[in-house]
Design an enzyme around this catalytic site. Sequence first.
Site, PDB file in Angstrom:
ATOM      1  N   ARG A   1       0.895  -1.163   0.000  1.00 13.15           N
ATOM      2  CA  ARG A   1       0.000   0.000   0.000  1.00 13.15           C
ATOM      3  C   ARG A   1       0.918   1.194   0.000  1.00 13.15           C
ATOM      4  NH1 ARG A   1      -2.106   4.282  -0.018  1.00 13.15           N
ATOM      5  NH2 ARG A   1      -3.977   4.977   1.034  1.00 13.15           N
TER       6      ARG A   1
ATOM      7  N   GLU B   1      -9.073   4.945  -7.968  1.00 12.27           N
ATOM      8  CA  GLU B   1      -9.429   3.529  -8.092  1.00 12.27           C
ATOM      9  C   GLU B   1      -9.493   3.148  -9.571  1.00 12.27           C
ATOM     10  OE1 GLU B   1      -9.861   1.351  -5.597  1.00 12.27           O
ATOM     11  OE2 GLU B   1      -9.481   2.863  -4.076  1.00 12.27           O
TER      12      GLU B   1
ATOM     13  N   ARG C   1      -1.777  -5.355   3.575  1.00 14.50           N
ATOM     14  CA  ARG C   1      -0.759  -4.866   2.646  1.00 14.50           C
ATOM     15  C   ARG C   1       0.279  -4.090   3.444  1.00 14.50           C
ATOM     16  NH1 ARG C   1      -4.703  -1.633  -1.322  1.00 14.50           N
ATOM     17  NH2 ARG C   1      -5.224  -0.862   0.754  1.00 14.50           N
TER      18      ARG C   1
END
Length: 127
Positions: free
Chosen positions: A9, A17, A60
Amino acid sequence: MDGTEQTVRLELIDCPEKKQAFGSKVKQFASDLCFGTNVSLIFNGKKKYDGKKKYDRNKRLIAEVLLPNGKILNKELVKNGLGWHFKKYSNDENYAQLEVEAQNNKIGIWSEPNPIAPWDWRKSKKK
């Protein structure tokens, strides 16, 4: 780490997105810079791993990505108008300045009349 594949991340930033405007451009940009290369991860602002890993709720690893050319992917995304400085979690002046410069130059997401921050876009999709 040490040559193993890792889901990361990107620390200090948030990007559109996939289904959002510029989402596919972000993916292509990052892929062009990273695919087939070995990168280093910067944890908590330190190039040398200090044993303090941070993970998000999706497990993540949260880090900056140091590219082989010495540039940081996270900063390159913001500089090129493909990511927001995530001010909710960061007060880093370098990222803030990169975002302002991209906004002033109307680069990437900032070329849109009303860019929607990814966190707002995600929130609107949950409703």
